[in-house]
Design an enzyme around this catalytic site. Sequence first.
Site, mmCIF file in Angstrom:
data_model
loop_
_atom_site.group_PDB
_atom_site.id
_atom_site.type_symbol
_atom_site.label_atom_id
_atom_site.label_comp_id
_atom_site.label_asym_id
_atom_site.label_seq_id
_atom_site.Cartn_x
_atom_site.Cartn_y
_atom_site.Cartn_z
ATOM 1 N N THR A 78 26.071 71.412 56.858
ATOM 2 C CA THR A 78 26.449 70.131 56.239
ATOM 3 C C THR A 78 26.847 70.347 54.785
ATOM 4 O OG1 THR A 78 25.033 68.871 57.694
ATOM 5 C CG2 THR A 78 25.392 67.929 55.528
ATOM 6 N N GLY B 17 22.121 61.598 62.564
ATOM 7 C CA GLY B 17 21.130 62.219 61.682
ATOM 8 C C GLY B 17 20.986 61.467 60.369
ATOM 9 N N ARG C 273 23.422 60.418 69.115
ATOM 10 C CA ARG C 273 22.451 60.768 68.061
ATOM 11 C C ARG C 273 23.093 60.735 66.660
ATOM 12 N NH1 ARG C 273 22.037 64.831 63.821
ATOM 13 N NH2 ARG C 273 19.840 65.168 63.438
ATOM 14 N N THR D 109 20.385 68.225 53.301
ATOM 15 C CA THR D 109 20.827 68.927 54.512
ATOM 16 C C THR D 109 19.604 69.502 55.214
ATOM 17 O OG1 THR D 109 22.168 70.722 55.421
ATOM 18 C CG2 THR D 109 21.275 71.065 53.216
ATOM 19 N N GLY D 110 19.625 69.471 56.539
ATOM 20 C CA GLY D 110 18.487 70.010 57.282
ATOM 21 C C GLY D 110 18.252 69.207 58.540
HETATM 22 N N1 ASP Z 1 21.188 66.796 58.368
HETATM 23 C C1 ASP Z 1 22.198 66.956 59.372
HETATM 24 C C2 ASP Z 1 21.835 66.157 60.593
HETATM 25 O O1 ASP Z 1 20.669 66.080 60.918
HETATM 26 C C3 ASP Z 1 22.397 68.366 59.789
HETATM 27 C C4 ASP Z 1 22.656 69.320 58.675
HETATM 28 O O2 ASP Z 1 22.219 69.117 57.549
HETATM 29 O O3 ASP Z 1 23.355 70.311 58.924
HETATM 30 O O4 ASP Z 1 22.723 65.668 61.235
#
Ligand code: ASP
Length: 365
Positions: A198, A228, A226, A249-250
């Site tokens: 991300t 996020g 879904r 991000t995460g």
């Molecule tokens: N936070 C993002 C999500 O859960 C994923 C990511 O940070 O890569 O969609």
Amino acid sequence: MFKAIFAALTAMTLGSSALAQADKTDAPRWSIAIHGGAGTINREQITPEQDRTIRSVLAKALAAGSQILEDGGTAIDAITATIMILEDDPNFNAGKGAVFTWDRTNQLDSSIMDGSDLSAGAVAGINGTKNPILLARAVKDHSPHVMLSGEGANQFSREQQLDQVSSDYYATPYRLQQIEDLLAEKVSAADVDYKFGTVGAVARDSQGHMAAGTSTGGMTGKRWGRIGDSPIIGAGTYADDRSCAISATGSGEYFIRLGVAHEICTRIRMRLPEAIREAQRAVPKNADGNDSYVIHASEFRLSDAEVQQIADDVIAELGALGGDGGIIYATPWGQAGYSFNTPGMYRGRATSEGQQSVSIYGDEE
Ligand code: ASP
């Protein structure tokens, strides 16, 4: 005068290490921090060529945002331009290079927030728009809403005449392989996404305004629509001139549950009056027993160490809950930094005072 008061008060309230920091730091006019995802990013898993490529894209994105801020542009324009560069680069999970869903489609999420008026825009589960951050921004600037999703958001994008792309635009061989591996059950969703890609940016401009934005393809193999944290204002993105700008991000579910971005900003905002009261108590008395001066909020700021501690505390809570990832922050006082609980995070930061770095691994600056 401000520096002297700040240094003295910081020394009294926070100890000598904070004093040293305050002494050598003139508050930057502008600052910016960017990320391209966090995760199991260590030297064994990244080839020297990948390392070079990632650093050069991060540097290019950082330079674009920095130039806008240096020219007196707004934080919101700086982060928009920065995120577009990362969306256009196939190495990140945003725009071109976005991960695939269970149904082998791309469903992109993005959000943006302007700390000067708390205006915000977000889109979830979209496709067809070349740069999702521009669609989030269009929602903010040209609709009465904060969040649009799916087909309705795609339609709004066309009505706004944003650049449209065909559905195969986002695909890269690497992302296609990831979804095929996952569907063939060669690897679990957690393994595939252990390197989140991300992208996000936060900034403080020379007018003192803050902005934050985030863009993602979400998680490989996501199903059932879904969504996020990335498009959720308060979870993956938040900006408020009074406290901070955050992009996360995460593992999104955990960021949503903690409301990470808003939580960090709130803790900073609530800490400020408390810190001023503490500092006021340390002001020397004059002959008649009254404080020799009154500290005004405009001449007070939280130290780098204190801001970092607040961000680290929230990321520690995220970890305790089971979440992985990190955030970037900018503050009204010109600080720009990161906090993450993964081995690495693609990241960079720059300030008007000449601080500039691009990093990947946890042991780098
Ligand atoms: N936070 C993002 C999500 O859960 C994923 C990511 O940070 O890569 O969609």
